[in-house]
Design a protein around this motif. Structure first.
Motif, short mmCIF file in Angstrom:
data_model
loop_
_atom_site.label_atom_id
_atom_site.label_comp_id
_atom_site.label_asym_id
_atom_site.label_seq_id
_atom_site.Cartn_x
_atom_site.Cartn_y
_atom_site.Cartn_z
N ALA A 186 0.82 -1.19 0.04
CA ALA A 186 0.02 -0.01 0.05
C ALA A 186 0.84 1.24 -0.14
O ALA A 186 0.85 2.28 -0.60
CB ALA A 186 -1.05 -0.06 1.16
N LYS A 187 2.15 1.17 0.79
CA LYS A 187 2.98 2.35 0.76
C LYS A 187 3.33 2.90 -0.42
O LYS A 187 3.43 3.91 -0.88
CB LYS A 187 4.14 2.20 1.88
CG LYS A 187 4.77 3.53 1.85
CD LYS A 187 5.89 3.08 2.82
CE LYS A 187 7.03 4.34 3.05
NZ LYS A 187 8.41 4.29 3.78
N ALA A 188 3.74 1.69 -1.43
CA ALA A 188 4.43 1.90 -2.65
C ALA A 188 3.28 2.34 -3.30
O ALA A 188 3.54 3.37 -4.29
CB ALA A 188 4.92 0.43 -3.37
N LEU A 189 2.07 1.91 -3.66
CA LEU A 189 0.76 2.51 -4.26
C LEU A 189 0.51 4.11 -3.91
O LEU A 189 0.37 4.80 -4.82
CB LEU A 189 -0.38 1.71 -4.15
CG LEU A 189 -0.24 0.21 -4.62
CD1 LEU A 189 -1.35 -0.48 -4.67
CD2 LEU A 189 0.10 0.23 -6.07
N VAL A 190 0.65 4.37 -2.58
CA VAL A 190 0.32 5.74 -2.36
C VAL A 190 1.36 6.77 -2.76
O VAL A 190 1.23 7.81 -3.42
CB VAL A 190 0.22 5.95 -0.73
CG1 VAL A 190 0.11 7.30 -0.42
CG2 VAL A 190 -1.22 5.26 -0.36
N PHE A 191 2.70 6.22 -2.82
CA PHE A 191 3.94 7.09 -3.11
C PHE A 191 3.87 7.31 -4.51
O PHE A 191 4.06 8.27 -5.27
CB PHE A 191 5.30 6.35 -2.55
CG PHE A 191 5.79 6.89 -1.48
CD1 PHE A 191 5.22 7.06 -0.22
CD2 PHE A 191 7.10 7.30 -1.33
CE1 PHE A 191 5.76 7.28 0.90
CE2 PHE A 191 7.66 7.83 -0.46
CZ PHE A 191 6.82 7.98 0.81
N ALA A 192 3.22 6.14 -5.23
CA ALA A 192 3.27 6.20 -6.68
C ALA A 192 2.24 6.96 -7.03
O ALA A 192 2.28 7.73 -8.04
CB ALA A 192 3.17 4.70 -7.38
N GLY A 193 1.13 7.20 -6.40
CA GLY A 193 0.08 8.02 -6.87
C GLY A 193 0.31 9.46 -6.56
O GLY A 193 -0.22 10.12 -7.00
N LEU A 194 1.26 9.67 -5.65
CA LEU A 194 1.51 11.17 -5.52
C LEU A 194 2.83 11.52 -6.21
O LEU A 194 3.04 12.82 -6.67
CB LEU A 194 2.09 11.27 -3.97
CG LEU A 194 1.29 10.95 -2.61
CD1 LEU A 194 1.72 10.94 -1.39
CD2 LEU A 194 -0.01 12.06 -3.00
N PHE A 195 3.41 10.74 -6.75
CA PHE A 195 4.75 10.86 -7.79
C PHE A 195 4.25 11.00 -9.15
O PHE A 195 4.76 11.89 -9.96
CB PHE A 195 5.72 9.62 -7.51
CG PHE A 195 6.82 9.92 -8.32
CD1 PHE A 195 7.99 10.69 -8.00
CD2 PHE A 195 7.19 9.24 -9.81
CE1 PHE A 195 9.16 10.93 -8.73
CE2 PHE A 195 8.02 9.43 -10.53
CZ PHE A 195 9.37 10.19 -9.95
N PHE A 196 3.35 10.33 -9.58
CA PHE A 196 2.71 10.49 -11.00
C PHE A 196 1.34 11.21 -10.95
O PHE A 196 0.98 11.38 -9.79
CB PHE A 196 2.51 8.96 -11.67
CG PHE A 196 3.90 8.26 -11.91
CD1 PHE A 196 4.72 8.63 -13.06
CD2 PHE A 196 4.18 7.25 -11.04
CE1 PHE A 196 5.76 8.11 -13.34
CE2 PHE A 196 5.45 6.46 -11.52
CZ PHE A 196 6.22 7.08 -12.33
N THR A 197 0.76 11.59 -11.92
CA THR A 197 -0.37 12.06 -12.19
C THR A 197 -1.11 11.43 -13.38
O THR A 197 -0.46 10.83 -14.09
CB THR A 197 -0.21 13.80 -12.44
OG1 THR A 197 -1.48 14.24 -12.40
CG2 THR A 197 0.35 13.86 -13.79
N GLY A 198 -2.48 11.75 -13.48
CA GLY A 198 -3.22 10.82 -14.54
C GLY A 198 -3.99 9.85 -13.81
O GLY A 198 -4.18 9.39 -12.80
N LYS A 199 -4.70 9.09 -14.94
CA LYS A 199 -5.72 8.16 -14.61
C LYS A 199 -5.10 7.13 -13.87
O LYS A 199 -5.54 6.25 -12.91
CB LYS A 199 -6.61 7.67 -15.58
CG LYS A 199 -7.64 8.83 -16.01
CD LYS A 199 -8.49 8.12 -17.26
CE LYS A 199 -9.64 9.34 -17.47
NZ LYS A 199 -10.43 8.79 -18.48
N GLU A 200 -3.92 6.57 -14.48
CA GLU A 200 -3.20 5.49 -13.82
C GLU A 200 -2.83 5.55 -12.29
O GLU A 200 -2.98 4.82 -11.47
CB GLU A 200 -2.13 4.80 -14.81
CG GLU A 200 -1.68 3.42 -14.40
CD GLU A 200 -0.74 2.87 -15.21
OE1 GLU A 200 -0.64 1.46 -15.47
OE2 GLU A 200 -0.12 3.72 -16.09
N ALA A 201 -2.24 6.65 -12.29
CA ALA A 201 -1.77 7.19 -10.85
C ALA A 201 -2.88 7.36 -9.90
O ALA A 201 -2.74 7.02 -8.71
CB ALA A 201 -0.90 8.62 -11.26
N GLU A 202 -3.91 7.73 -10.24
CA GLU A 202 -5.15 7.84 -9.63
C GLU A 202 -5.46 6.35 -9.14
O GLU A 202 -5.87 6.34 -7.89
CB GLU A 202 -6.32 8.57 -10.05
CG GLU A 202 -6.06 10.00 -10.31
CD GLU A 202 -7.11 10.61 -11.37
OE1 GLU A 202 -8.13 10.21 -11.64
OE2 GLU A 202 -7.11 12.17 -11.50
#
Length: 534
Positions: A186-202
């Motif tokens: 979950a931490k990796a996914l949250v960090f990725a969602g903050l690092f990237f933008t767009g639908k996949e990041a969301e």
């Protein structure tokens, strides 16, 4: 019961505690086999730089020269692609290599960090190898993003690889294990969602946040401890919570972090190291002082711990008697469906005099199923009692538990701690810890019928010198001499144990082993304190 029936019973006692979700995903992942090939579409756009509240803590040095890594007290070179997956180096060592914690060590030149990222990408194509398993994926994703946020922008190639790794992670979240592994995902996914933008990041962010919102209320107990009852893993997860808070993750974490800091302070010894109950060793999690400093930089105060404190949900408690500090374990071995880091240590304890750690836990030196692992997980590796040659809980393989001890009674007050368990049912073992005039007194009682072999273990710190006479043992450690009362009509053995303050490092230490053949009910009082005899 023959061997086959015993094995069936052991498997049944282990499997019956699993959640249906765990069973489903174990079967699904096994039938599917390995990591599926992830999508290689371009990475989502990078978001703006994270508004960190403070720099992330630095990690211990593990990259010693241009190609030598030191993990778990073992040094190996990584010179070619095959070195990332050499089985003879051990799974845990290879996992540490793939984590990329070394990106956060002091004075690592930017060119070196970037070169190792490029090497990993070139030499670890998806989806084969240790680096594509979900736990190392999770930790490496976080470390690459931390590296970028700390002033070392990832190249386009690295960002693309990061997206491919996240797609691989999304396809194999560790729902077959749950516990701390799922929080790491979950931490990796949250960090990725903050690092990237767009639908996949969301999508990554939403999934990570949903895991935390579901899991944290269960995994972090009301007293602040992590439900796997390992202080080492508690420290790792607390760092994760602080990192998420630092990065501005949209989670309500302040109350959780406050509780976890209080628990860590309670389970920290006078010399600043963590208690090693269940799976635990030094130099895996951040040092406690580093965690408290990091929390302070984020606006969290350092908890004050009273002389007597109970942590009833975790089952740990502590109290002082003058210079004496006792921390004891009278709780469950762990969550029923994930006791992988549990030891058969019910009613064990650690004891300090000032900053001198006198009575110790044997700790954890290995994670594979070896004689050392079995010894340190077994009841004889702890300061408690073994009955009729059995462990209090059936710890087996490297991370399995079949029958497990249940706490049947527990009381705490400023004057002492009392608890009982049924791990030897129908025999019930009850232990009371309370202050003595010059130390600590322990009363063990056994309710039941018939004659039974009772084995008591006392593990003393490396360097302790022990002399035994008819009624007591003298323990010399440094300049101080302690005395331990000995039971009458018992066989007294002075043995050598194996203490592992770090993975891959083992020190000999003296163990006093009392053996009695007693008719139940039976009671034994033992006192340890300063030696007052001339």
């Amino acid at each position: 019961m023959n061997f086959t029936l015993q094995k069936i019973a052991l498997y049944a006692a282990t499997i019956r505690h699993l959640k249906p979700e765990q069973i489903f995903y174990r079967i699904f992942y096994r039938l599917r086999g390995g990591c599926p090939r992830p999508g290689i579409a371009p990475a989502p756009p990078r978001a703006g730089a994270a508004a960190l509240k403070t720099p992330f803590p630095r990690y211990a040095e593990t990259l010693r020269d241009d190609a030598t890594f030191v993990f778990l007290n073992a040094a190996h070179e990584v010179r070619c692609a095959a070195d990332w997956n050499r089985a003879e180096r051990g799974k845990l060592w290879l996992y540490n290599l793939h984590y990329f914690d070394f990106l956060r060590q002091n004075n690592l030149p930017a060119a070196v960090g970037e070169a190792w990222i490029e090497r990993w990408i070139a030499e670890n194509p998806p989806p084969v190898g240790n680096g594509w398993e979900p736990y190392p994926l999770s930790l490496r994703i976080v470390n690459w993003i931390k590296y970028d946020w700390s002033g070392h922008p990832l190249t386009e190639t690295a960002r693309h690889s990061l997206a491919v790794q996240l797609r691989a992670l999304m396809s194999q979240l560790e729902r077959h294990l749950l516990g701390n592994h799922l929080l790491a995902n979950a931490k990796a996914l949250v960090f990725a969602g903050l690092f990237f933008t767009g639908k996949e990041a969301e999508k990554w962010l939403k999934k990570g946040l949903s895991i935390y919102r579901k899991e944290l209320p269960e995994q972090i107990l009301a007293d602040g401890g992590h439900f796997e009852r390992s202080v080492m893993y508690h420290s790792i997860i607390l760092e994760d919570m602080l990192d998420l808070f630092n990065a501005g993750a949209p989670l309500e974490l302040r109350e959780t972090i406050g509780k976890m800091l209080r628990f860590l302070a309670a389970m920290t010894s006078p010399d600043g190291t963590i208690s090693f109950f269940n799976d635990g060793a030094d130099k895996i999690a951040l040092p406690t002082e580093t965690i408290f400093e990091y929390a302070g930089e984020l606006g969290f105060g350092r908890p004050e711990i009273p002389d007597a404190l109970d942590l009833p949900q975790s089952g740990y408690s502590r109290f002082h008697n003058g210079n004496w500090l006792l921390i004891c374990d009278s709780g469950p071995v762990g969550p029923d469906y994930q006791p992988g880091h549990a030891h058969a240590d019910t009613l064990t304890f650690d004891l300090w005099y000032g900053k001198t750690h006198l009575v110790i836990d044997s700790a954890t030196g290995e994670y594979v199923d070896t004689p050392l692992r079995r010894e340190q997980r077994g009841t004889a590796g702890h300061n408690t009692v073994k009955i009729d040659g059995r462990n209090s809980s059936d710890v087996w393989c490297a991370h399995r538990v079949g029958r497990r001890a249940k706490i049947t009674e527990r009381r705490f007050s400023a004057g002492g701690i009392s608890a009982a368990h049924d791990g030897y049912r129908p025999v019930i073992h009850r232990r009371i810890w309370h202050p003595a005039e010059n130390g600590i007194s322990i009363c063990d009682s056994f309710a039941g019928k018939g004659r039974h072999e009772l084995e008591f273990f006392w593990h003393f710190a490396p360097g302790s010198r022990i002399e035994i006479d008819e009624t007591r043992a003298k323990i010399s450690l440094g300049e101080t001499i302690f005395a331990l009362s000995l039971p009458g009509n018992a066989e007294i053995r002075l043995e050598s144990g194996r203490f592992s303050p770090e993975f891959g490092r083992t020190l000999p230490h003296p163990v006093l082993h009392f053996i009695l053949n007693a008719a139940l009910p039976f009671e034994l009082d033992t006192t340890i304190g300063l030696d007052t005899e001339k």
